[in-house]
Design a protein around this motif. Structure first.
Motif, short mmCIF file in Angstrom:
data_model
loop_
_atom_site.label_atom_id
_atom_site.label_comp_id
_atom_site.label_asym_id
_atom_site.label_seq_id
_atom_site.Cartn_x
_atom_site.Cartn_y
_atom_site.Cartn_z
N PHE A 240 85.53 70.35 20.16
CA PHE A 240 84.28 70.28 20.93
C PHE A 240 83.66 68.88 20.87
N ARG A 241 83.99 68.10 19.84
CA ARG A 241 83.41 66.76 19.74
C ARG A 241 83.88 65.83 20.85
N GLN A 242 85.09 66.05 21.34
CA GLN A 242 85.60 65.16 22.38
C GLN A 242 84.81 65.28 23.68
N PHE A 243 84.07 66.37 23.85
CA PHE A 243 83.27 66.54 25.07
C PHE A 243 81.89 65.90 24.94
N ARG A 245 80.78 62.98 22.65
CA ARG A 245 80.93 61.53 22.69
C ARG A 245 82.17 61.19 21.89
N SER A 246 83.22 60.85 22.58
CA SER A 246 84.52 60.68 21.92
C SER A 246 84.53 59.52 20.95
N LEU A 326 93.64 67.89 26.35
CA LEU A 326 92.68 68.41 25.37
C LEU A 326 93.27 68.35 23.96
N THR A 330 91.69 66.17 20.93
CA THR A 330 91.38 66.80 19.64
C THR A 330 92.13 66.12 18.51
#
Length: 416
Positions: A240-243, A245-246, A326, A330
């Motif tokens: 969920f972090r990649q959505f 701010r990567s 995705l 991740t």
């Protein structure tokens, strides 16, 4: 190019001025495109963009390969259409034929016309002012095949393949340009962070003589938590972090410091521009991303093969690139988190800025470039899905069997 057309004149029956005009226009367009590519190459060389110039050369080679495939189709068109196969075989694996005729159903009786209607792949019907185009016939009306057999691929089908190849070439180039543009846009915000490293405030807050607990640093507060102790929770949080701010500011600055400590003198952090280094790395990696390897071509053929009725490929094929990208996003988040865990494993107290230590063992199969190949695969598959969508809309119209369901169009567009 349909067989049996009343306008099928040969060149000996065509005015020479018409042939000359067509050739002149084609040659002129080709020269203009070649000159534009040449100017772009000169501009890249002048600005010392060696990696981008090599990427441009790779794009040219891919376009040449697509052109060579198209040339082979043109030369072998008559040979391919002269190959005859039994109707029983031709009536299998149709992309749109929901109810193919049974073998022997076409016995020359009065039902022959109905069987022909189920068998044809290209149909044009008028409804007032609108024209609806669906899929083409397996064979043309002037086929040289004996009774009970049809051409392997008709001349109309080969012509439509020409158009698909052209659309694929255009979409692949556009996706390559879009990928590079988005990469540079992403890194534009990092320029501000890079300028901040030269300020007095940054040097004071990152005093190399200052002792702190690893968990109390900005990098530690982000990556050292209860969820990092459980691999499943770690992957879920990183997914969920990649959505959100990567690449946040704290990760950028920590990775920058780790790179300087590993490859440069500690005093070099003032003059070293990490953002420019990443920019050059993007150009180097872009050479890998724009290429089309044989496995990617084979998967494109696989996509065409399973685009048959009943397989519902529009429901699962566009999701393959999405799942891969995705997983890559991740995995990159997991790598940064594991580097934070390694800092804590070396000791609870750190001096100065936490020093991360990247390693090949953090990547799948100890191969960092595998991520580049996966991104390359996703890039081509997105281009292929877009090209296939545009091609079917152009060739067969909005109401064709390829787009019977609205979700088909929605899935293909949004997933790309």
């Amino acid at each position: 190019m349909a067989g049996g057309s009343s306008n099928g004149r040969s060149l000996e029956q065509t005015p020479t001025w018409a042939v000359a005009v067509v050739c002149f226009v084609l040659v002129l367009i080709s020269i203009i495109i070649e000159h534009i590519i040449h100017l772009i190459g000169k501009w890249l060389k002048k600005r010392n963009k060696r990696a981008l110039y090599e990427a441009l050369e790779k794009i040219k080679s891919e376009l040449m390969l697509l052109g060579f495939i198209s040339l082979l189709l043109t030369v072998g068109q008559s040979l391919i259409s002269d190959i005859c196969i039994p109707e029983k075989v031709a009536n299998t694996w149709h992309p749109c034929n929901e109810d193919p005729p049974e073998p022997g159903e076409n016995d020359g009786s009065g039902t022959d016309e109905g069987n022909h209607d189920r068998r044809r792949l290209l149909m044009v019907s008028d409804f007032g002012k609108s024209v609806r185009r669906s899929l083409a016939a397996a064979g043309s009306t002037n086929s040289s095949c004996p009774t009970g057999k049809v051409p392997f691929v008709s001349s109309d089908g080969i012509h439509q393949l020409h158009i698909l190849i052209f659309v694929l070439a255009v979409s692949h180039v556009l996706y390559c340009i879009l990928t590079m543009a988005l990469g540079r846009l992403k890194m534009r915000s990092w320029k501000r962070w890079e300028e901040e490293t030269k300020t007095i405030e940054y040097q004071f807050s990152h005093d190399p003589e200052r002792f702190r607990f690893a968990r109390e640093t900005s990098f530690g507060r982000r990556h050292l938590s209860f969820w990092t102790k459980t691999p499943i929770l770690m992957w879920i949080v990183c997914f969920f972090r990649q959505f959100v701010r990567s690449v946040p500011k704290v990760d950028y600055l920590t990775l920058r410091h780790g790179f300087i400590m590993a490859h440069l003198a500690p005093q070099s952090h003032v003059n070293f521009d990490f953002q420019k280094y990443i920019n050059r790395s993007l150009e180097e990696d872009f050479k890998v991303v724009v290429g089309i390897s044989p496995p990617i071509w084979f998967f494109a053929v696989f996509s065409l093969l399973f685009n048959r009725h009943g397989f519902h490929s529009y429901m699962w094929l566009p999701f393959i690139p999405l799942i891969i990208i995705l997983l890559v996003g991740t995995k990159l988040q997991v790598i940064i988190t594991k580097m934070g865990l390694r800092i804590q494993e070396r000791g609870e107290v750190v001096k100065g800025v936490p020093v991360v230590q990247p390693g090949d063992d953090l990547f799948w199969f100890n191969r960092p470039r595998l991520l580049l190949y996966l991104i390359n695969f996703v890039l081509f598959q997105n281009a292929f899905q877009l090209a296939f969508l545009v091609w079917t809309l152009y060739e067969f119209g909005r109401d064709s069997c390829f787009h019977k369901r609205t979700e088909d169009l929605v899935i293909r567009i949004t997933m790309g």
